[in-house]
Scaffold this motif. Structure first.
Motif, PDB file in Angstrom:
ATOM      1  N   ILE A   9       0.847  -1.201   0.000  1.00 45.88           N
ATOM      2  CA  ILE A   9       0.000   0.000   0.000  1.00 45.88           C
ATOM      3  C   ILE A   9       0.879   1.245   0.000  1.00 45.88           C
ATOM      4  O   ILE A   9       0.648   2.181  -0.762  1.00 45.88           O
ATOM      5  N   GLY A  10       1.906   1.239   0.833  1.00 41.54           N
ATOM      6  CA  GLY A  10       2.823   2.381   0.890  1.00 41.54           C
ATOM      7  C   GLY A  10       3.512   2.610  -0.435  1.00 41.54           C
ATOM      8  O   GLY A  10       3.681   3.749  -0.884  1.00 41.54           O
ATOM      9  N   ALA A  11       3.902   1.534  -1.089  1.00 41.70           N
ATOM     10  CA  ALA A  11       4.564   1.658  -2.389  1.00 41.70           C
ATOM     11  C   ALA A  11       3.616   2.257  -3.422  1.00 41.70           C
ATOM     12  O   ALA A  11       4.001   3.127  -4.202  1.00 41.70           O
ATOM     13  N   GLY A  12       2.375   1.794  -3.414  1.00 39.39           N
ATOM     14  CA  GLY A  12       1.392   2.351  -4.343  1.00 39.39           C
ATOM     15  C   GLY A  12       1.147   3.822  -4.104  1.00 39.39           C
ATOM     16  O   GLY A  12       1.082   4.614  -5.038  1.00 39.39           O
ATOM     17  N   VAL A  13       1.037   4.180  -2.850  1.00 38.93           N
ATOM     18  CA  VAL A  13       0.838   5.586  -2.490  1.00 38.93           C
ATOM     19  C   VAL A  13       2.049   6.413  -2.910  1.00 38.93           C
ATOM     20  O   VAL A  13       1.911   7.510  -3.457  1.00 38.93           O
ATOM     21  N   ALA A  14       3.250   5.868  -2.682  1.00 39.37           N
ATOM     22  CA  ALA A  14       4.471   6.598  -3.044  1.00 39.37           C
ATOM     23  C   ALA A  14       4.546   6.823  -4.546  1.00 39.37           C
ATOM     24  O   ALA A  14       4.879   7.924  -5.001  1.00 39.37           O
ATOM     25  N   LEU A  15       4.229   5.806  -5.349  1.00 40.86           N
ATOM     26  CA  LEU A  15       4.265   5.983  -6.800  1.00 40.86           C
ATOM     27  C   LEU A  15       3.173   6.934  -7.262  1.00 40.86           C
ATOM     28  O   LEU A  15       3.389   7.748  -8.157  1.00 40.86           O
ATOM     29  N   ALA A  16       2.009   6.849  -6.648  1.00 44.10           N
ATOM     30  CA  ALA A  16       0.944   7.785  -7.004  1.00 44.10           C
ATOM     31  C   ALA A  16       1.361   9.214  -6.666  1.00 44.10           C
ATOM     32  O   ALA A  16       1.156  10.136  -7.461  1.00 44.10           O
ATOM     33  N   ALA A  17       1.958   9.389  -5.501  1.00 42.74           N
ATOM     34  CA  ALA A  17       2.444  10.715  -5.114  1.00 42.74           C
ATOM     35  C   ALA A  17       3.514  11.190  -6.088  1.00 42.74           C
ATOM     36  O   ALA A  17       3.541  12.363  -6.471  1.00 42.74           O
ATOM     37  N   ALA A  18       4.372  10.277  -6.508  1.00 42.31           N
ATOM     38  CA  ALA A  18       5.419  10.640  -7.465  1.00 42.31           C
ATOM     39  C   ALA A  18       4.801  11.130  -8.767  1.00 42.31           C
ATOM     40  O   ALA A  18       5.259  12.100  -9.369  1.00 42.31           O
ATOM     41  N   GLY A  19       3.718  10.466  -9.204  1.00 46.00           N
ATOM     42  CA  GLY A  19       3.056  10.892 -10.426  1.00 46.00           C
ATOM     43  C   GLY A  19       2.447  12.269 -10.295  1.00 46.00           C
ATOM     44  O   GLY A  19       2.544  13.094 -11.205  1.00 46.00           O
ATOM     45  N   VAL A  20       1.819  12.525  -9.173  1.00 48.23           N
ATOM     46  CA  VAL A  20       1.242  13.848  -8.934  1.00 48.23           C
ATOM     47  C   VAL A  20       2.350  14.899  -8.893  1.00 48.23           C
ATOM     48  O   VAL A  20       2.251  15.958  -9.500  1.00 48.23           O
ATOM     49  N   GLU A  58       3.436  -2.838  -9.817  1.00 52.14           N
ATOM     50  CA  GLU A  58       2.415  -2.382  -8.874  1.00 52.14           C
ATOM     51  C   GLU A  58       1.481  -1.370  -9.527  1.00 52.14           C
ATOM     52  O   GLU A  58       0.343  -1.199  -9.089  1.00 52.14           O
ATOM     53  N   LEU A  59       1.948  -0.709 -10.586  1.00 49.21           N
ATOM     54  CA  LEU A  59       1.098   0.249 -11.294  1.00 49.21           C
ATOM     55  C   LEU A  59      -0.001  -0.445 -12.083  1.00 49.21           C
ATOM     56  O   LEU A  59      -0.993   0.184 -12.451  1.00 49.21           O
ATOM     57  N   THR A  60       0.186  -1.724 -12.362  1.00 48.63           N
ATOM     58  CA  THR A  60      -0.805  -2.440 -13.164  1.00 48.63           C
ATOM     59  C   THR A  60      -1.762  -3.268 -12.310  1.00 48.63           C
ATOM     60  O   THR A  60      -2.626  -3.944 -12.854  1.00 48.63           O
ATOM     61  N   ALA A  61      -1.607  -3.207 -10.998  1.00 50.46           N
ATOM     62  CA  ALA A  61      -2.507  -3.947 -10.103  1.00 50.46           C
ATOM     63  C   ALA A  61      -3.936  -3.481 -10.342  1.00 50.46           C
ATOM     64  O   ALA A  61      -4.217  -2.289 -10.427  1.00 50.46           O
ATOM     65  N   GLY A  62      -4.832  -4.414 -10.492  1.00 50.58           N
ATOM     66  CA  GLY A  62      -6.238  -4.080 -10.704  1.00 50.58           C
ATOM     67  C   GLY A  62      -6.634  -3.930 -12.164  1.00 50.58           C
ATOM     68  O   GLY A  62      -7.812  -3.821 -12.470  1.00 50.58           O
ATOM     69  N   LEU A  63      -5.643  -3.917 -13.059  1.00 49.01           N
ATOM     70  CA  LEU A  63      -5.969  -3.841 -14.486  1.00 49.01           C
ATOM     71  C   LEU A  63      -6.351  -5.229 -14.992  1.00 49.01           C
ATOM     72  O   LEU A  63      -5.898  -6.244 -14.448  1.00 49.01           O
ATOM     73  N   PRO A  64      -7.142  -5.299 -16.062  1.00 47.92           N
ATOM     74  CA  PRO A  64      -7.372  -6.606 -16.681  1.00 47.92           C
ATOM     75  C   PRO A  64      -6.024  -7.221 -17.071  1.00 47.92           C
ATOM     76  O   PRO A  64      -5.085  -6.505 -17.435  1.00 47.92           O
ATOM     77  N   GLU A  65      -5.932  -8.528 -16.999  1.00 44.06           N
ATOM     78  CA  GLU A  65      -4.659  -9.228 -17.217  1.00 44.06           C
ATOM     79  C   GLU A  65      -4.008  -8.868 -18.555  1.00 44.06           C
ATOM     80  O   GLU A  65      -2.804  -8.637 -18.619  1.00 44.06           O
ATOM     81  N   PHE A 129       1.906   2.885 -21.008  1.00 40.67           N
ATOM     82  CA  PHE A 129       0.450   2.898 -20.854  1.00 40.67           C
ATOM     83  C   PHE A 129      -0.198   3.416 -22.133  1.00 40.67           C
ATOM     84  O   PHE A 129      -1.190   2.853 -22.604  1.00 40.67           O
ATOM     85  N   GLU A 130       0.363   4.480 -22.712  1.00 39.69           N
ATOM     86  CA  GLU A 130      -0.207   5.044 -23.932  1.00 39.69           C
ATOM     87  C   GLU A 130      -0.140   4.058 -25.086  1.00 39.69           C
ATOM     88  O   GLU A 130      -1.084   3.940 -25.867  1.00 39.69           O
ATOM     89  N   GLU A 131       0.988   3.340 -25.204  1.00 40.90           N
ATOM     90  CA  GLU A 131       1.158   2.361 -26.286  1.00 40.90           C
ATOM     91  C   GLU A 131       0.068   1.296 -26.247  1.00 40.90           C
ATOM     92  O   GLU A 131      -0.369   0.798 -27.283  1.00 40.90           O
ATOM     93  N   CYS A 132      -0.383   0.966 -25.054  1.00 42.12           N
ATOM     94  CA  CYS A 132      -1.398  -0.072 -24.884  1.00 42.12           C
ATOM     95  C   CYS A 132      -2.809   0.494 -24.790  1.00 42.12           C
ATOM     96  O   CYS A 132      -3.780  -0.265 -24.655  1.00 42.12           O
ATOM     97  N   GLY A 133      -2.933   1.814 -24.833  1.00 40.12           N
ATOM     98  CA  GLY A 133      -4.252   2.440 -24.739  1.00 40.12           C
ATOM     99  C   GLY A 133      -4.890   2.274 -23.377  1.00 40.12           C
ATOM    100  O   GLY A 133      -6.113   2.236 -23.250  1.00 40.12           O
ATOM    101  N   VAL A 134      -4.046   2.199 -22.344  1.00 37.30           N
ATOM    102  CA  VAL A 134      -4.519   1.998 -20.971  1.00 37.30           C
ATOM    103  C   VAL A 134      -4.329   3.304 -20.201  1.00 37.30           C
ATOM    104  O   VAL A 134      -3.231   3.869 -20.235  1.00 37.30           O
ATOM    105  N   PRO A 135      -5.360   3.799 -19.525  1.00 39.39           N
ATOM    106  CA  PRO A 135      -5.189   5.035 -18.756  1.00 39.39           C
ATOM    107  C   PRO A 135      -4.249   4.833 -17.567  1.00 39.39           C
ATOM    108  O   PRO A 135      -4.201   3.748 -16.976  1.00 39.39           O
ATOM    109  N   MET A 136      -3.514   5.875 -17.249  1.00 40.53           N
ATOM    110  CA  MET A 136      -2.626   5.839 -16.096  1.00 40.53           C
ATOM    111  C   MET A 136      -3.462   5.662 -14.822  1.00 40.53           C
ATOM    112  O   MET A 136      -4.564   6.210 -14.732  1.00 40.53           O
ATOM    113  N   PRO A 137      -2.924   4.934 -13.835  1.00 38.54           N
ATOM    114  CA  PRO A 137      -3.704   4.677 -12.622  1.00 38.54           C
ATOM    115  C   PRO A 137      -3.759   5.857 -11.657  1.00 38.54           C
ATOM    116  O   PRO A 137      -4.386   5.772 -10.607  1.00 38.54           O
ATOM    117  N   PHE A 138      -3.102   6.943 -11.967  1.00 39.93           N
ATOM    118  CA  PHE A 138      -3.128   8.116 -11.076  1.00 39.93           C
ATOM    119  C   PHE A 138      -3.259   9.381 -11.867  1.00 39.93           C
ATOM    120  O   PHE A 138      -3.161   9.443 -13.032  1.00 39.93           O
TER     121      PHE A 138
END
Length: 138
Positions: A9-20, A58-65, A129-138
């Motif tokens: 969870i901390g890692a996900g939050v840290a990467l999301a914060a990094a994106g912001v 961890e950025l792809t967690a929750g995305l379709p496989e 993410f853009e190459e695959c047409g997948v929106p960024m998770p943050f």
């Protein structure tokens, strides 16, 4: 189990914060990493309270496989690191961040000293993410 969950969870939050933070003009310590440190050095650093290892998958967690696989394959093709050991605890004397007083922003992603994830590899991450047409998770 609880510690691993909290770390993830901390890692996900840290990467999301990094994106912001990457979307702003300033770079902060929350996305700072040492590009020249060995895997063994990163493992040792991540045992401290100041550094945390985050993994690109961890950025792809929750995305379709299929989407997750596409993004990770596209990212792997860039040759960029699959994990970053980032500073999560502020630097003393730097207003809590490493990069806050950096007079040379052009060196933020030059592969020496302390770099910033999005200055060094942001195009690789976003591009995958853009190459695959997948929106960024943050």
């Amino acid at each position: 189990m609880f510690k691993k969950t909290m770390t993830t969870i901390g890692a996900g939050v840290a990467l999301a914060a990094a994106g912001v933070l990457a979307s702003g003009t300033a770079a902060f310590a929350h996305e700072c990493f040492n590009p020249n440190r060995s895997e063994q050095g990163n493992a040792g650093a991540s045992h401290s309270q100041a550094w945390l290892t985050v993994h690109i998958d961890e950025l792809t967690a929750g995305l379709p496989e299929d989407d997750a696989e596409c993004v990770l394959d596209a990212y792997a093709a860039t040759g960029a690191p699959t994990s970053f050991t980032i500073m999560v605890k502020g630097a003393v004397g730097q207003d809590g961040t490493i990069a806050s007083n950096n007079p040379h922003p052009e060196k933020a992603g030059d592969g020496s000293g302390i770099d910033e994830i999005f200055a060094a590899h942001g195009a690789d991450i976003v591009g995958s993410f853009e190459e695959c047409g997948v929106p960024m998770p943050f």
